[in-house]
Scaffold this motif. Sequence first.
Motif, PDB file in Angstrom:
ATOM      1  N   SER A 257       0.875  -1.233  -0.095  1.00  0.00           N
ATOM      2  CA  SER A 257       0.021  -0.030   0.107  1.00  0.00           C
ATOM      3  C   SER A 257       0.984   1.270  -0.021  1.00  0.00           C
ATOM      4  O   SER A 257       1.969   1.374   0.488  1.00  0.00           O
ATOM      5  CB  SER A 257      -0.808  -0.059   1.233  1.00  0.00           C
ATOM      6  N   ASN A 258       0.316   2.359  -0.635  1.00  0.00           N
ATOM      7  CA  ASN A 258       1.014   3.457  -0.448  1.00  0.00           C
ATOM      8  C   ASN A 258       0.426   4.362   0.752  1.00  0.00           C
ATOM      9  O   ASN A 258      -0.784   4.101   1.115  1.00  0.00           O
ATOM     10  CB  ASN A 258       0.868   4.421  -1.955  1.00  0.00           C
ATOM     11  N   ASP A 259       0.918   5.531   1.124  1.00  0.00           N
ATOM     12  CA  ASP A 259       0.525   6.298   2.046  1.00  0.00           C
ATOM     13  C   ASP A 259      -0.716   7.104   1.697  1.00  0.00           C
ATOM     14  O   ASP A 259      -0.973   7.376   0.376  1.00  0.00           O
ATOM     15  CB  ASP A 259       1.574   7.399   2.369  1.00  0.00           C
ATOM     16  N   ALA A 260      -1.679   6.706   2.548  1.00  0.00           N
ATOM     17  CA  ALA A 260      -3.180   7.170   2.204  1.00  0.00           C
ATOM     18  C   ALA A 260      -3.109   8.842   1.778  1.00  0.00           C
ATOM     19  O   ALA A 260      -3.950   9.342   0.990  1.00  0.00           O
ATOM     20  CB  ALA A 260      -3.894   7.191   3.501  1.00  0.00           C
ATOM     21  N   ARG A 261      -2.176   9.489   2.582  1.00  0.00           N
ATOM     22  CA  ARG A 261      -2.307  11.091   2.043  1.00  0.00           C
ATOM     23  C   ARG A 261      -1.667  11.179   0.756  1.00  0.00           C
ATOM     24  O   ARG A 261      -2.230  12.140   0.076  1.00  0.00           O
ATOM     25  CB  ARG A 261      -1.146  11.675   3.121  1.00  0.00           C
ATOM     26  N   GLY A 262      -0.832  10.145  -0.029  1.00  0.00           N
ATOM     27  CA  GLY A 262      -0.751  10.376  -1.409  1.00  0.00           C
ATOM     28  C   GLY A 262      -1.748  10.063  -2.270  1.00  0.00           C
ATOM     29  O   GLY A 262      -1.949  10.455  -3.393  1.00  0.00           O
ATOM     30  N   ALA A 263      -2.858   9.361  -1.743  1.00  0.00           N
ATOM     31  CA  ALA A 263      -4.082   9.111  -2.655  1.00  0.00           C
ATOM     32  C   ALA A 263      -5.217  10.283  -2.607  1.00  0.00           C
ATOM     33  O   ALA A 263      -6.130  10.245  -3.231  1.00  0.00           O
ATOM     34  CB  ALA A 263      -4.660   7.574  -2.230  1.00  0.00           C
ATOM     35  N   THR A 264      -4.848  11.157  -1.661  1.00  0.00           N
ATOM     36  CA  THR A 264      -5.786  12.599  -1.770  1.00  0.00           C
ATOM     37  C   THR A 264      -5.099  13.678  -1.912  1.00  0.00           C
ATOM     38  O   THR A 264      -5.880  14.606  -1.856  1.00  0.00           O
ATOM     39  CB  THR A 264      -6.551  12.311  -0.286  1.00  0.00           C
TER      40      THR A 264
END
Length: 680
Positions: free
Chosen positions: A455-462
Amino acid sequence: MSHPTRCALAALIIHSTCAADDAVLPRVLVEGSRGSQLGVADSANAGSVTQKQLEARTIYRPGEMLEAAPGLIVSQHSGEGKANQFYLRGFNLDHGTDLRTSVDEMPVNQRSHSHGQGWTDLNFLIPELTARLDYKKGPYSAEDGDFASAGTAAVVYANRLPRGVASVGVGQNGYGRALLADSVDAGAGAGSVLYALEGLRSDGPFSHPDLYRKLNGVLRYSRGYANNGFNVSAMFYRAHWNATDQIPRRAVERGQLGRFDTVDPSDGGQAHRYSLSGAWRRSDDDSSDKVSAYVIANQLDLYSNFSYFNDDPQRGDQFAQPDRRVTSGVNASHTWHRHMDEGRSDTSVGVQLQNDNIFNGLHNTQARRRLSTTRADHIVETSVGLYVENSTRWNASVRSVAGARLDHYRSDVRSDLAANSGKAGDHLLSPSLSLIFGPWARSELYVNVGNGFHSNDARGATINIDPKSGAAADKVTQLVRSRGIELGARSEWLPGLQSAVSLYRLDFDSELRFVGDAGATEAGRPSRRTGIELSSYYKASSWLSVDLDLAYARARSRDADPAGRFIPGAVEGVAQLALTVDKLGPYSGALRLRYFGPRPLTEDNRVRSAPSLTLNGRIGYRIDRDLRVELEAFNLSNRRASAIDYFYASRLKGEAEPVEDVHFHPLESRSLRLTLVKNF
């Protein structure tokens, strides 16, 4: 791996059937030898290390216990309280990305962490409580999910100790450690209580001492057996430290800094970890069930300065990365056992739920005093993993393991910058297949293929705006696929010799890359790694054993880019040679030679790190049945090597412009530790 396979492994390693309590510290079936993996392991790269083998190792820090997995290197580039740096199969795994680590089925990797994706802090480990270390490499098991593509390391704590232990250790560089651990029967049929309390201090060889101080404890109640019983555990860990982070090579060559000096003496941090967990198991001839649950409270306050005076020539570039979270989860599985005329078939279904409630951020600081905030975020990240796996022995010579895993992630990010707030979701299907042929002449062949992910950092998805520069930013995919294929062989044909060899290829759709000046992990280019691994163990006599592990990997980016195709930090070759002596009268001991191979530090390979060769050793003397003394020696040859190297731009006080340079953290100088151990 299904439950019956784990039970078969336990039955081979310890003096008991699967119905016995394999959570008691195991005794080796043939004294001093390893348990056979033939008919047990599903690949040439999987194995299990018993407590007796772990006890024979010389470890500078708790995380180095994972080096019992062949090809794995554990290092450090900062203060001892910080999570370690890991290298495996051509990866610089930073602080744990793509190495799934667990303790008693609790995840250690921390998602969307302020300092790096998959942050893995193992400083709470107590080696004396470890009953077993199970390891696998590659994305070939449906039971393993996030971060498991390079490998997995599962630490299993004991439910009961054969004897209590009290130890006191002292050493150079301000080292001191005390441990008290025992288990007490609660009464006939009422289970047992295990307790452990550890205190440790260490300054290291640094000019500005680490002043690492930690307090660590475990309390566990267990009842029943390994496959028909339960346990409930509470753990706590607290620590604080100073950090001598990596320093620029130019400053050492000019005489401005010594090898063990620091640029910013206020770097360091503090951390705590509290957890409550439990596990329940039931099994009979036709089926088995397993349920585990956990709640973990982690907090980290980390202060770092990698570029010194590059961004702020007056106050310096120190930044703080606080991270506070509560992680909770449930794992449950059910297995059906089917008995056939020529074999056996086991089918497992499982569900894994995890939720992380996270508060973290990035702040500019000076001497640990906050100056400004770059970003502050509240993240709720939830995942559900469903898997099914079938393991079938078709006849005396053919086995198969086929599985599939479906993961769904959902994230809610609330940032101090509204443009970076939002919700994101992703899902991924990951099939896998393993074919095992043999044993013939006490040898097996393996073919493994499978998909995994990180998984990537959730902050990078938003994200929409880079909070540091204010420029527009591209979102990243939350789940990134990996694809692996492997051919392997294992043989125990020669008496006393166990060998395994594997050839593998692993592709990633996006590489995780650590950015030093921001202290963050970013999604990078697609990559491919190919490699070969050889692991051998030879029981030369009743008192001498020899371990030899060799690994080579070639790591490259798969896309075309003028910058080059090399992957910075990707380790190319590692090796370990160990001689272990036991039951030589009252004496025991070990010597371990470790080779940490070169790494490219730039994408065009114009700057490379030098390899290092280090030697550690241990001598033990048993005074009587219950009392022994041990002397451990680290870096016996006193090599002036690097524990880790990076290449990036930094600016020292008085420099007009940033300078690209190698930044290194020195390997600790030669040191001795003396420990007195009392069993009761």
